[in-house]
Design a protein around this motif. Structure first.
Motif, PDB file in Angstrom:
ATOM      1  N   VAL A  70      18.437 -47.435  23.321  1.00 50.74           N
ATOM      2  CA  VAL A  70      18.796 -48.185  22.126  1.00 50.74           C
ATOM      3  C   VAL A  70      19.975 -47.484  21.467  1.00 50.74           C
ATOM      4  O   VAL A  70      19.899 -46.302  21.144  1.00 50.74           O
ATOM      5  CB  VAL A  70      17.618 -48.280  21.148  1.00 50.74           C
ATOM      6  N   LEU A  72      23.555 -48.039  18.660  1.00 48.23           N
ATOM      7  CA  LEU A  72      23.998 -48.734  17.455  1.00 48.23           C
ATOM      8  C   LEU A  72      25.425 -49.225  17.638  1.00 48.23           C
ATOM      9  O   LEU A  72      26.321 -48.452  17.969  1.00 48.23           O
ATOM     10  CB  LEU A  72      23.923 -47.805  16.243  1.00 48.23           C
ATOM     11  N   TYR A  77      21.308 -52.776  16.363  1.00 52.36           N
ATOM     12  CA  TYR A  77      20.790 -52.113  17.551  1.00 52.36           C
ATOM     13  C   TYR A  77      21.011 -53.002  18.772  1.00 52.36           C
ATOM     14  O   TYR A  77      20.905 -54.234  18.694  1.00 52.36           O
ATOM     15  CB  TYR A  77      19.287 -51.872  17.416  1.00 52.36           C
ATOM     16  N   TYR A 122      23.787 -42.576  15.750  1.00 46.29           N
ATOM     17  CA  TYR A 122      23.815 -43.123  14.416  1.00 46.29           C
ATOM     18  C   TYR A 122      23.484 -42.016  13.423  1.00 46.29           C
ATOM     19  O   TYR A 122      22.837 -41.021  13.776  1.00 46.29           O
ATOM     20  CB  TYR A 122      22.817 -44.279  14.273  1.00 46.29           C
ATOM     21  N   GLY A 218      15.229 -52.929  20.078  1.00 51.73           N
ATOM     22  CA  GLY A 218      15.690 -52.769  18.708  1.00 51.73           C
ATOM     23  C   GLY A 218      15.570 -54.095  17.980  1.00 51.73           C
ATOM     24  O   GLY A 218      15.824 -55.153  18.568  1.00 51.73           O
ATOM     25  N   ASN A 220      16.844 -56.309  14.609  1.00 50.93           N
ATOM     26  CA  ASN A 220      17.869 -56.443  13.592  1.00 50.93           C
ATOM     27  C   ASN A 220      17.560 -57.645  12.698  1.00 50.93           C
ATOM     28  O   ASN A 220      16.786 -58.528  13.077  1.00 50.93           O
ATOM     29  CB  ASN A 220      19.246 -56.646  14.235  1.00 50.93           C
ATOM     30  N   THR A 230      19.984 -53.109  10.616  1.00 50.60           N
ATOM     31  CA  THR A 230      18.965 -52.700  11.571  1.00 50.60           C
ATOM     32  C   THR A 230      17.605 -52.654  10.869  1.00 50.60           C
ATOM     33  O   THR A 230      17.519 -52.393   9.677  1.00 50.60           O
ATOM     34  CB  THR A 230      19.285 -51.318  12.147  1.00 50.60           C
ATOM     35  N   ARG A 233      13.544 -49.433  15.683  1.00 55.89           N
ATOM     36  CA  ARG A 233      13.596 -49.167  17.129  1.00 55.89           C
ATOM     37  C   ARG A 233      12.168 -49.073  17.634  1.00 55.89           C
ATOM     38  O   ARG A 233      11.308 -48.484  16.987  1.00 55.89           O
ATOM     39  CB  ARG A 233      14.344 -47.859  17.410  1.00 55.89           C
TER      40      ARG A 233
END
Length: 286
Positions: A70, A72, A77, A122, A218, A220, A230, A233
């Motif tokens: 995962v 960014l 994500y 991130y 992920g 969002n 986001t 995760r």
């Protein structure tokens, strides 16, 4: 936001650079709580079985295998390299031992520990990486090019010691990338006077592979007051034919503008990206 419940027969948790959590490939329990911060001590021994006398004492705590990471992209994500095997090892080192002193041995082949610079990270997760002393995570991408037939022997090695990985990880490495069906779901409508606060979102992932496999994803959100953000995760080790269900709680921090309430248009969209596909669900504020 926070995870509120974990149903079905698999663990799920937040984790480093692509959601990697607790399992070493052993048989799954019928129910298990997330293991964030839980240590499983492993005695460090040399190749001949005697305790290591290396200057740095190494404890291997958690080792996992998954396909994809995962990452960014701006504010969202996504899962990259879904066909690539990734092994993560959590190590605790008493002393100084550089990252490149570690390697993952696949029979006679060797995969080096990867640099954090190889992955777009991130903010807020820099300390997840092992950086030469103390505790942190190591990532390896072992090649599957020569793998066929019997599972290989997997060993995490460093000067003066090694840790043999569970056979279940080797079996999953030989099987290759898994196949999942996954969905994200939420109520179709939310009253405007209930928009401020937390809202439940449910993710389900069914393993269509022949053996246990790790789901990586992920979540969002767009709206109601933000263009894109986001949410969470996720990762879960799922038995073949079984379904992992994770319930998330997400705070909207208020309703959409009054002129958009009840206009029949979608006000909130949740998107799920996983190692193998994409799903979304829409919500109207009325």
């Amino acid at each position: 936001m926070r995870r509120r419940a974990l149903l079905a027969a698999v663990p799920a948790s937040l984790s480093l650079s692509g959601c990697i959590d607790d399992s070493s490939g052993e048989d799954l329990p019928t129910e298990q709580s997330p293991v964030d911060g839980t240590d499983t001590e492993t005695e460090v021994r040399t190749a001949d079985g005697s305790p290591t006398d290396a200057a740095a004492e190494v404890t291997v705590r958690d080792v996992t295998l998954q396909y994809g990471l995962v990452r960014l992209n701006d504010d969202a994500y996504y899962v990259g390299d879904a066909e690539t095997a990734v092994v993560r090892a959590e190590v605790d080192v008493d002393g100084a031992l550089p990252r490149d002193a570690f390697a993952l041995r696949v029979d006679e082949a060797s995969a080096p520990a990867e640099s954090p610079d190889d992955h777009y990270r991130y903010p807020g997760n820099e300390r997840d990486w092992y950086d030469g002393d103390g505790r942190g995570a190591l990532l390896f991408s072992p090649s599957r090019a020569e793998l066929a037939g019997e599972p290989p022997e997997l060993r995490l090695t460093w000067p003066g010691g090694e840790h043999v990985l569970d056979d279940g990880l080797a079996e999953r490495l030989v099987r290759g990338p898994p196949t999942f069906d996954a969905t994200v779901d939420a109520p179709a409508e939310v009253p405007a006077d209930e928009a401020d606060g937390e809202h439940e979102v449910t993710v389900e992932a069914t393993n269509r592979s022949d053996g246990p496999a790790r789901f990586v994803a992920g979540v969002n959100r767009t709206g109601p007051q933000i263009a894109y953000t986001t949410v969470e995760r996720l990762t879960a080790l799922v038995e073949p034919g079984e379904t992992a269900t994770v319930s998330l709680s997400d705070d909207w921090m208020g309703p959409p503008p009054a002129d958009r309430v009840g206009d029949g248009e979608s006000d909130v969209t949740y998107e799920l990206a996983w190692n193998g596909g994409f799903d979304s669900t829409e919500i109207r504020v009325v």
